[in-house]
Design a protein around this motif. Structure first.
Motif, PDB file in Angstrom:
ATOM      1  N   GLY A 170       0.777  -1.233   0.000  1.00  0.00           N
ATOM      2  CA  GLY A 170       0.000   0.000   0.000  1.00  0.00           C
ATOM      3  C   GLY A 170       0.806   1.279   0.000  1.00  0.00           C
ATOM      4  O   GLY A 170       0.293   2.336   0.373  1.00  0.00           O
ATOM      5  N   ILE A 171       2.056   1.218  -0.420  1.00  0.00           N
ATOM      6  CA  ILE A 171       2.917   2.402  -0.323  1.00  0.00           C
ATOM      7  C   ILE A 171       2.482   3.489  -1.299  1.00  0.00           C
ATOM      8  O   ILE A 171       2.578   4.678  -1.002  1.00  0.00           O
ATOM      9  CB  ILE A 171       4.390   1.989  -0.513  1.00  0.00           C
ATOM     10  CG1 ILE A 171       4.816   1.172   0.715  1.00  0.00           C
ATOM     11  CG2 ILE A 171       5.297   3.202  -0.681  1.00  0.00           C
ATOM     12  CD1 ILE A 171       6.094   0.412   0.575  1.00  0.00           C
ATOM     13  N   PHE A 172       1.944   3.109  -2.454  1.00  0.00           N
ATOM     14  CA  PHE A 172       1.427   4.118  -3.381  1.00  0.00           C
ATOM     15  C   PHE A 172       0.268   4.894  -2.754  1.00  0.00           C
ATOM     16  O   PHE A 172       0.013   6.038  -3.122  1.00  0.00           O
ATOM     17  CB  PHE A 172       0.956   3.466  -4.682  1.00  0.00           C
ATOM     18  CG  PHE A 172       2.069   2.941  -5.539  1.00  0.00           C
ATOM     19  CD1 PHE A 172       2.963   3.809  -6.147  1.00  0.00           C
ATOM     20  CD2 PHE A 172       2.233   1.582  -5.739  1.00  0.00           C
ATOM     21  CE1 PHE A 172       3.997   3.332  -6.940  1.00  0.00           C
ATOM     22  CE2 PHE A 172       3.257   1.092  -6.532  1.00  0.00           C
ATOM     23  CZ  PHE A 172       4.146   1.970  -7.132  1.00  0.00           C
ATOM     24  N   GLY A 173      -0.433   4.276  -1.825  1.00  0.00           N
ATOM     25  CA  GLY A 173      -1.568   4.931  -1.171  1.00  0.00           C
ATOM     26  C   GLY A 173      -1.238   5.550   0.165  1.00  0.00           C
ATOM     27  O   GLY A 173      -2.137   5.959   0.901  1.00  0.00           O
ATOM     28  N   GLY A 174       0.061   5.622   0.512  1.00  0.00           N
ATOM     29  CA  GLY A 174       0.453   6.321   1.733  1.00  0.00           C
ATOM     30  C   GLY A 174       0.777   5.443   2.919  1.00  0.00           C
ATOM     31  O   GLY A 174       1.028   5.956   4.014  1.00  0.00           O
ATOM     32  N   LEU A 233       6.444   8.910   2.838  1.00  0.00           N
ATOM     33  CA  LEU A 233       6.679   9.587   1.562  1.00  0.00           C
ATOM     34  C   LEU A 233       5.641  10.658   1.252  1.00  0.00           C
ATOM     35  O   LEU A 233       5.744  11.345   0.242  1.00  0.00           O
ATOM     36  CB  LEU A 233       6.693   8.558   0.421  1.00  0.00           C
ATOM     37  CG  LEU A 233       7.786   7.489   0.488  1.00  0.00           C
ATOM     38  CD1 LEU A 233       7.589   6.460  -0.617  1.00  0.00           C
ATOM     39  CD2 LEU A 233       9.166   8.121   0.390  1.00  0.00           C
ATOM     40  N   GLY A 234       4.633  10.793   2.089  1.00  0.00           N
ATOM     41  CA  GLY A 234       3.608  11.794   1.831  1.00  0.00           C
ATOM     42  C   GLY A 234       2.717  11.450   0.652  1.00  0.00           C
ATOM     43  O   GLY A 234       2.109  12.342   0.051  1.00  0.00           O
ATOM     44  N   LEU A 235       2.618  10.168   0.298  1.00  0.00           N
ATOM     45  CA  LEU A 235       1.755   9.760  -0.808  1.00  0.00           C
ATOM     46  C   LEU A 235       0.332   9.558  -0.300  1.00  0.00           C
ATOM     47  O   LEU A 235       0.083   9.479   0.895  1.00  0.00           O
ATOM     48  CB  LEU A 235       2.282   8.472  -1.443  1.00  0.00           C
ATOM     49  CG  LEU A 235       3.729   8.515  -1.948  1.00  0.00           C
ATOM     50  CD1 LEU A 235       4.117   7.187  -2.582  1.00  0.00           C
ATOM     51  CD2 LEU A 235       3.928   9.649  -2.944  1.00  0.00           C
TER      52      LEU A 235
END
Length: 421
Positions: free
Chosen positions: A372-376, A381-383
């Motif tokens: 889920g890193i693309f969704g924060g 990362l502030g995503l």
């Protein structure tokens, strides 16, 4: 007066002329009437004195910067023909700390064309738009603030929904992931070492049980008399229930856990890589501690703030993302605070630090997608979900330039808490 929203706004504007001070005071009063706390620099003691005081540059910088980093949002007035240099600096500090920024631009010259149109420095405008938006009047500002507060949670990935979506492939991917560690490390290896020195025959609770792998290990080694696994994801629980047998029970209802605890307290609770995904982990740990008996143990194994430093640094720099935003992963200070709030003491803390080699760009992208890193989630990362489609191709381009296998460092923190009677 309206009910407080618990959000503090930092109001950034020139404040040296009477007209500016009166405008600032009027706007702050309107925002406060709408339930917002407002930090108005001209009201700070360091700035008071009607021109008679002589605060030092350090005084002003420290007071105002402290207020910015402790605010939830920054409103920057950009009506000046050239954006006030102090306001521009405040915008930069807010961006660096991951604060949403709203530019208030009421000057009628923005609507003109040709020579009469007002120019704004595009670098400063870019910083505002990367973190928020520009509004044209106070009514629009208040509407946007209210919308931002209402929709704030929808811009972040909800862990239970995310892991529900990947539940079917969860075990397979984790097996892939663990094969990239050097030296080889798995949760099973951790448990084997842990139970070497821990008595067996326990009633065990697992918070965030996922697909139920811990129950399989415990049952296979006769380490428990009863196990209950809790997870908020119904999809994960469906998979975990395939492992149900006598003495093994899974649920997505915390009421079920409380019912079992009321019948007989648990001896021990585990939480593996779950608490960093929870907005208030201290509340979760307190709830867990209420389900175990006095002198019972809680074992937490989770991501630390030192996890994946190369990946984090690479993406922060290449994406020009804020570098001082809240990191939801753990360190000893955070764990100490959690222990204190949950009525526990820390018995021991250790770090597990295998290196990881992502074999290919696809493997690294799969990791970012799967967790889920693309969704924060996970990495600071502030995503967000809102901008996931914008950042995904940029991240793919960044990773395309790297050499593989891509080496990084895992850093898991393990903490054993004891509930005090």
């Amino acid at each position: 007066m309206a009910k407080k929203t618990q959000q503090q706004i930092y109001w950034a504007n020139s404040m040296f002329g009477q007209a500016d001070r009166e405008f600032n005071a009027k706007c702050a009063a309107i925002l406060r009437d709408n339930g917002y706390d407002v930090f108005l620099p001209q009201e700070a003691v360091v700035n008071k004195g009607e021109g008679k005081s002589s605060p030092t540059a350090d005084n002003i910088f420290r007071v105002d910067t402290t207020a910015i980093v402790n605010s939830n949002i920054l409103v920057a007035c950009i009506d000046q023909e050239s954006i006030d240099c102090g306001v521009a600096c405040e915008i930069g500090i807010a961006y660096t700390h991951g604060l949403p920024i709203i530019g208030l631009y009421t000057d009628i010259r923005q609507y003109r064309t040709g020579q009469g149109r007002m120019y704004k420095n595009l670098y400063v405008i870019g910083a505002i738009e990367a973190s928020g938006k520009i509004v044209e009047n106070l009514d629009e500002l208040i509407r946007y603030l209210d919308e931002t507060k209402t929709n704030q949670s929808s811009t972040r990935t909800h862990p239970e929904q995310h892991f529900g979506a990947v539940a079917k492939n969860y075990v397979e991917f984790v097996n892939r992931l663990e094969s990239w560690y050097s030296p080889h490390w798995t949760i099973s290896k951790f448990l084997k070492a842990f139970f070497t020195t821990t008595p067996t025959g326990k009633r065990i609770l697992e918070f965030g049980c996922g697909s139920g792998d811990l129950s399989v290990y415990l049952a296979g080694h006769n380490l428990t008399t009863q196990y209950i696994g809790y997870d908020k994801s119904p999809e994960m629980i469906k998979i975990a229930k395939l492992n149900e047998k006598q003495g093994v029970f899974f649920t997505d209802s915390w009421n079920d856990v409380h019912y079992q605890a009321d019948q007989q307290s648990f001896d021990m609770a585990f939480s593996f890589f779950t608490l960093h995904d929870i907005e208030r982990p201290e509340i979760a740990v307190k709830s867990i501690s209420e389900c175990i008996h006095p002198e019972g143990r809680i074992i937490i194994c989770d991501l630390s703030t030192w996890d994946l430093p190369q990946t984090t640094s690479l993406l922060q720099k290449e994406l020009a993302q804020p570098i001082a935003i809240k990191d939801k992963r753990f360190n000893t200070l955070i764990l100490s605070e959690i222990a204190s709030l949950s009525g526990c003491i820390i018995e021991k803390v250790e770090m597990i630090t295998p290196s990881i080699n992502f074999p290919s760009k696809k493997d690294l992208l799969d990791y970012l997608e799967f967790f889920g890193i693309f969704g924060g989630m996970d990495l600071p990362l502030g995503l967000s979900l809102e901008k996931a489609d914008f950042f995904r191709p940029k991240i793919e381009q960044i990773l395309q330039k790297q050499e593989y296998p891509f080496n990084d460092q895992r850093a898991f923190i393990v903490c054993q808490l004891r509930k005090v009677s």
